[in-house]
Design a protein around this motif. Structure first.
Motif, PDB file in Angstrom:
ATOM      1  N   ARG A  75       0.818  -1.210   0.000  1.00 16.40           N
ATOM      2  CA  ARG A  75       0.000   0.000   0.000  1.00 16.40           C
ATOM      3  C   ARG A  75       0.861   1.274   0.000  1.00 16.40           C
ATOM      4  O   ARG A  75       0.470   2.296  -0.538  1.00 16.40           O
ATOM      5  CB  ARG A  75      -0.943  -0.044   1.214  1.00 16.40           C
ATOM      6  CG  ARG A  75      -1.625   1.250   1.578  1.00 16.40           C
ATOM      7  CD  ARG A  75      -2.482   1.821   0.453  1.00 16.40           C
ATOM      8  NE  ARG A  75      -2.961   3.155   0.818  1.00 16.40           N
ATOM      9  CZ  ARG A  75      -2.262   4.270   0.648  1.00 16.40           C
ATOM     10  NH1 ARG A  75      -1.068   4.235   0.079  1.00 16.40           N
ATOM     11  NH2 ARG A  75      -2.762   5.429   1.020  1.00 16.40           N
ATOM     12  N   ASN A 125     -11.489   9.329   0.047  1.00 18.47           N
ATOM     13  CA  ASN A 125     -10.283   9.971  -0.491  1.00 18.47           C
ATOM     14  C   ASN A 125      -9.518   8.997  -1.384  1.00 18.47           C
ATOM     15  O   ASN A 125      -9.104   7.944  -0.943  1.00 18.47           O
ATOM     16  CB  ASN A 125      -9.429  10.423   0.691  1.00 18.47           C
ATOM     17  CG  ASN A 125      -8.020  10.888   0.330  1.00 18.47           C
ATOM     18  OD1 ASN A 125      -7.164  10.944   1.192  1.00 18.47           O
ATOM     19  ND2 ASN A 125      -7.747  11.226  -0.912  1.00 18.47           N
ATOM     20  N   HIS A 163      -6.235   8.569  -4.255  1.00 21.69           N
ATOM     21  CA  HIS A 163      -5.043   9.137  -4.884  1.00 21.69           C
ATOM     22  C   HIS A 163      -4.975   8.617  -6.309  1.00 21.69           C
ATOM     23  O   HIS A 163      -5.241   7.432  -6.552  1.00 21.69           O
ATOM     24  CB  HIS A 163      -3.785   8.705  -4.132  1.00 21.69           C
ATOM     25  CG  HIS A 163      -3.704   9.275  -2.748  1.00 21.69           C
ATOM     26  ND1 HIS A 163      -3.595  10.614  -2.510  1.00 21.69           N
ATOM     27  CD2 HIS A 163      -3.723   8.676  -1.532  1.00 21.69           C
ATOM     28  CE1 HIS A 163      -3.545  10.828  -1.205  1.00 21.69           C
ATOM     29  NE2 HIS A 163      -3.640   9.673  -0.588  1.00 21.69           N
TER      30      HIS A 163
HETATM   31 ZN    ZN Z   1      -3.167   9.493   1.460  1.00 18.51          ZN
END
Ligand code: ZN
Length: 461
Positions: free
Chosen positions: A331, A386, A388
């Motif tokens: 991750r 959220n 990315h």
């Molecule tokens: Zn982050």
């Protein structure tokens, strides 16, 4: 150098001592840009105060001289906010370090702004406690930077953003006035909560020098599982079921789209593959165990139920700390990814979970002509809404049109920055996430607190 600049530098030297100010080639490369390494620019001078009084002296002098200052912590930012512009003085907090006290009963910690996040984790760990803010840059970011950018990270789903973990602050204002608001109480409704103005305002309203932080008991153990999911809808179902089954013990819920996962297992953990097959989506689930044996059983029961329901196609549970660290490395390979794909651009957007799948499909389709040989790499904190996106562009000239696609599609329902901040790189898109009235009030606050516009000018607004 003008006569007034020379006089200012001399006065700063007198205030800080000979080793408190560096000019010319003695300024190391690291002070010339943040982690994006975009727009690299040496500052006019680097000042390194050791105390709040010295920070105040620096700002008093710079305010009087109308000298712009860029505030620097660990320089791990990704929005260009700490990168100097021509003629600015870098104000580094790297020598204003140290943990002043830990209160095990009140669960608070008093710390100076330049202290690295990892040093806080280490110290409170010795007391059986945790400071819940955690992110990939933990070894080099500083708590002052975390506070001024309202950092998010891996445990927001359980403990909230940095804002939720700060009880009190000491801040030096643009004219050198020291604002002491070192509240250590959980409940304090005595008037305006001024510290909130300085959390997340990216050093544009004041310089954070000390803080009182909230601590939590450390879990007995962190149980980590990696699961594979056949669809985005299945990922959402896994999140929903995990929240219901694990409640407040769900410490992290991180997701990865296939391309990101494949990059990570190849480049970050040397090709070791937790699963034999490839899958469209993956989730990393962390359970904060109080009773490791019975909590591990609960996690296994949950995963078995998710497999039966078809939401999880495969799953592994870490059997050791080394196992768990390996799963987290998958991750946390974003740093390697950014270094590997050049030219590259990175986004930290947020939106309601039910809008994500359509949004990502739309972005993938429209961005394809601008990208290099890789698809966009998508990962993030699903429970916080959220994501990315890291995208390698065919040429640097494609960054601006890609920004327009990614941010334009968020208009009216998402945020152009979930956790990295606006800095200089997203300044043109702030209006996509804030109303004209909000922007006007932000400008009024800026001109009230920093009337000469010397603190991080041109960042955020
Ligand atoms: Zn982050």
């Amino acid at each position: 150098m003008s006569h007034t600049t020379a006089a200012l530098l001399e006065a700063l030297g007198a205030a800080l001592g000979a080793d408190g100010i560096v000019t010319g080639p003695g300024i190391g490369d690291r002070y010339c840009a943040d982690s994006t390494r975009l727009n690299v620019c040496p500052p006019l001078a680097l000042v390194r105060p050791r105390t709040t009084a010295e920070v105040a002296a620096v700002l008093r002098l710079c305010h009087a001289a109308v000298q712009p200052v860029v505030v620097q912590g660990g320089l791990t930012g990704l929005a260009g906010g700490a990168t100097p512009k021509t003629g600015e003085i870098s104000l580094s907090l790297e020598r204003l370090t140290g943990i002043e006290s830990v209160d095990r009963d009140a669960l608070t910690l008093t710390v100076r702004a330049g202290t690295p996040l990892a040093a806080i984790h280490e110290e409170v760990g010795r007391h059986g406690l945790q400071f819940a803010l955690d992110l990939g840059a933990r070894g080099s970011c500083s708590i002052g930077g975390n506070i001024s950018t309202n950092a998010g990270g891996n445990r927001v789903i359980r403990y909230g953003m940095t804002r939720d973990l700060v009880l009190g602050l000491e801040v030096v204002l643009a004219d050198g006035t020291v604002l002491t608001a070192m509240n250590s109480m959980m409940k304090n409704n005595a008037g305006y909560d001024l510290k909130q103005l300085f959390i997340g305002s990216e050093g544009t309203l004041g310089v954070v020098t000390r803080a009182v932080l909230r601590l939590h008991p450390a879990p007995a153990e962190r149980l980590t599982a990696l699961v594979a999911a056949p669809s985005f809808a299945a990922l959402v179902a896994i999140l929903r079921e995990s929240r219901a089954a694990l409640g407040g013990q769900l410490g992290s819920f991180e997701v990865m789209w296939s391309a990101y996962y494949e990059f990570s297992v190849t480049h970050s953990i040397g090709g070791q593959r937790p699963f034999a097959e490839q899958h469209p989506f993956y989730a990393l689930i962390e359970l904060e165990a109080l009773e490791p044996k019975s909590d591990a059983e609960r996690l296994e029961v949950l995963l078995a139920r998710l497999i039966d329901a078809g939401s999880v196609t495969d799953a592994v549970i870490a059997r050791s700390l080394a196992d768990s660290a390996r799963l987290w490395r998958i991750r946390e390979s974003a740093g390697e990814l950014l270094a590997y794909l050049q030219p590259v651009t990175a986004y930290d957007i947020s939106m309601p979970i039910n809008a994500m799948e359509a949004y990502i499909k739309d972005i993938e389709r429209r961005s394809a002509p601008l990208l290099g040989k890789w698809p966009p790499f998508i990962f993030g904190h699903l429970g916080d809404g959220n994501l990315h996106i890291v995208a390698s562009v065919a040429s640097a000239a494609n960054v601006a049109p890609l920004d327009a696609i990614v941010y334009g599609a968020l208009d009216g329902f998402g945020s152009v920055s979930a956790e990295h901040g606006i800095g200089v790189l997203k300044r043109g898109y702030l209006g996509k996430s804030r109303t004209p009235v909000e922007l006007q009030l932000m400008r009024q606050l800026k001109s009230t607190l920093d009337p000469r516009n010397i603190l991080n000018p041109g960042r955020v607004l």
